[in-house]
Design an enzyme around this catalytic site. Structure first.
Site, short mmCIF file in Angstrom:
data_model
loop_
_atom_site.label_atom_id
_atom_site.label_comp_id
_atom_site.label_asym_id
_atom_site.label_seq_id
_atom_site.Cartn_x
_atom_site.Cartn_y
_atom_site.Cartn_z
N ASP A 98 0.85 -1.20 0.00
CA ASP A 98 0.00 0.00 0.00
C ASP A 98 0.88 1.25 0.00
OD1 ASP A 98 0.89 -0.12 2.60
OD2 ASP A 98 -1.11 0.03 3.54
N SER A 99 2.22 1.03 0.01
CA SER A 99 3.16 2.13 -0.24
C SER A 99 2.84 2.78 -1.58
CB SER A 99 4.60 1.61 -0.24
OG SER A 99 4.73 0.48 -1.08
N ASP A 128 -0.92 -6.29 -0.48
CA ASP A 128 -1.15 -5.64 0.82
C ASP A 128 -2.64 -5.37 1.01
OD1 ASP A 128 0.14 -4.77 3.04
OD2 ASP A 128 1.08 -3.03 2.10
N LYS A 168 -1.02 -9.50 2.80
CA LYS A 168 -0.26 -9.02 3.97
C LYS A 168 -1.18 -8.14 4.81
CE LYS A 168 3.07 -5.69 3.70
NZ LYS A 168 2.53 -4.65 4.59
N GLU A 223 -1.24 -5.64 8.37
CA GLU A 223 -0.48 -4.97 9.42
C GLU A 223 -1.18 -5.17 10.75
OE1 GLU A 223 0.26 -0.84 8.63
OE2 GLU A 223 1.02 -1.22 6.60
N GLU A 250 9.33 -4.33 10.48
CA GLU A 250 9.73 -3.03 9.92
C GLU A 250 10.19 -2.08 11.02
OE1 GLU A 250 6.95 -1.26 7.18
OE2 GLU A 250 8.02 0.64 7.13
#
Ligand code: KIV
Length: 325
Positions: A50-51, A89, A118, A120, A187
């Site tokens: 999602d960067s 993501d 993925k 978070e 991270e």
């Protein structure tokens, strides 16, 4: 009868076997052209992060990214890369409400072409991980600096400082692993903490600003290439040591695009090694003679997968063996 050469996509089983012999390489990617380039370069895992909200869309956080954005870029990447394992993501707001919400959106991403999603978050996400894995969706967890929590953290800050934070991190990682996560991004965590975490876990650990003890490392492609909007999280700067040549090449092109050397024939003959294996061999010898020490293999997207594979195979079988020393 037609014959197709076919590169099978890596499986989780392949990745675990590979990880026992060497570090795995992972990069983010958002389009088919770069996906093909990363595939040809031997990258094992591709993350449609999602960067993309920051490096593609130009936002100052990942929060505005929607599931349909990640699905669109996942489909582009899946068309471009044959071998890498593809991780999509799950963006902010697409999985936190309930395991059922997560499942619905994860299905969209898997149907777009990913092999894994993925998510978070810490221990609170363990039930969601278990729900997804039990229903056939492999999960990569993401702990430490989770950018979707930027407003709770008060910025993109290193996580896992202090005994309590370290304990919470270990407990979270363990519960996510126990819930069935097959991989975990760690991270922006201090090196000794990330190292201890990586060594205590059995799953594939993926470091970013963490520790080389992780099974794999991931970088945001644009950060690695120095192709940024200047809105990168601060800790990522440490990966920019030595700078990037991308801006330099583009500077050259804008300065010199009127020059004779950019005429198509000169470009083809002077800088691009194309042609039969014999021609390419002769040109490499010429480049070697004037001190060139490295080559980059690039097959333009218009080649298509078959032609790019054929060219790569010819290069591996007929050209590379001549330069073994
Ligand atoms: O969104 C992303 O690209 C990521 C990586 C930085 C791990 O989550």
């Amino acid at each position: 009868m037609s014959s197709h050469s076919f590169t099978p996509r890596l499986t989780l089983h392949d990745l675990r076997k590979l990880a026992a012999t060497r570090k795995l390489a992972m990069l983010t990617c958002y389009d088919a052209g770069f996906a093909a380039t990363l595939d040809a370069a031997g990258v094992d895992l591709i993350l449609i992060g999602d960067s993309l909200g920051m490096v593609v869309q130009g936002h100052d956080s990942t929060l505005p990214v929607k599931v349909e954005h990640v699905a669109y870029h996942t489909a582009c990447v899946a068309r471009g890369a044959a071998r890498p394992w593809i991780v999509a993501d799950m963006p902010f707001g697409s999985f936190q409400a309930s395991p059922e919400q997560a499942f619905g959106n994860a299905v969209t991403l898997m149907q777009a072409g990913s092999q894994m999603v993925k998510i978070e978050g810490g221990a609170e996400m363990a039930p969601t991980v278990e729900f997804l894995v039990r229903r056939g969706i492999p999960v990569c967890a993401h702990v430490g600096l989770t950018p979707q929590h930027v407003n709770v953290f008060g910025g993109y800050r290193v996580q896992g400082r202090g005994a309590d934070a370290v304990d919470r991190l270990h407990a979270a990682a363990q519960s996510l692993q126990d819930a069935g996560a097959a991989m975990m991004v760690i991270e922006a965590v201090p090196e000794p903490v990330a190292r201890a975490l990586a060594q205590s876990l059995q799953l594939i650990t993926i470091g970013i600003g963490a520790s080389v003890a992780c099974t794999a490392q991931v970088l945001v492609l644009h950060d690695m290439l120095g192709a940024g909007t200047g809105k990168r999280p601060r800790f990522v700067k440490s990966f920019m040591a030595g700078g990037s040549k991308t801006g330099g090449y583009l500077g050259d092109i804008s300065d010199k695009s009127g020059d004779e050397q950019f005429a198509y024939d000169n470009l083809m003959d002077g800088t691009i090694l194309h042609g039969s294996p014999d021609t390419v061999l002769r040109k490499i010898e010429e480049f070697k003679a004037v001190g060139t020490t490295s080559l980059m293999l690039h097959y333009p997207p218009y080649y298509g997968t078959e032609k790019a594979r054929r060219s790569l195979r010819l290069f591996a079988e007929k050209v590379m063996p001549q330069f073994r020393d």
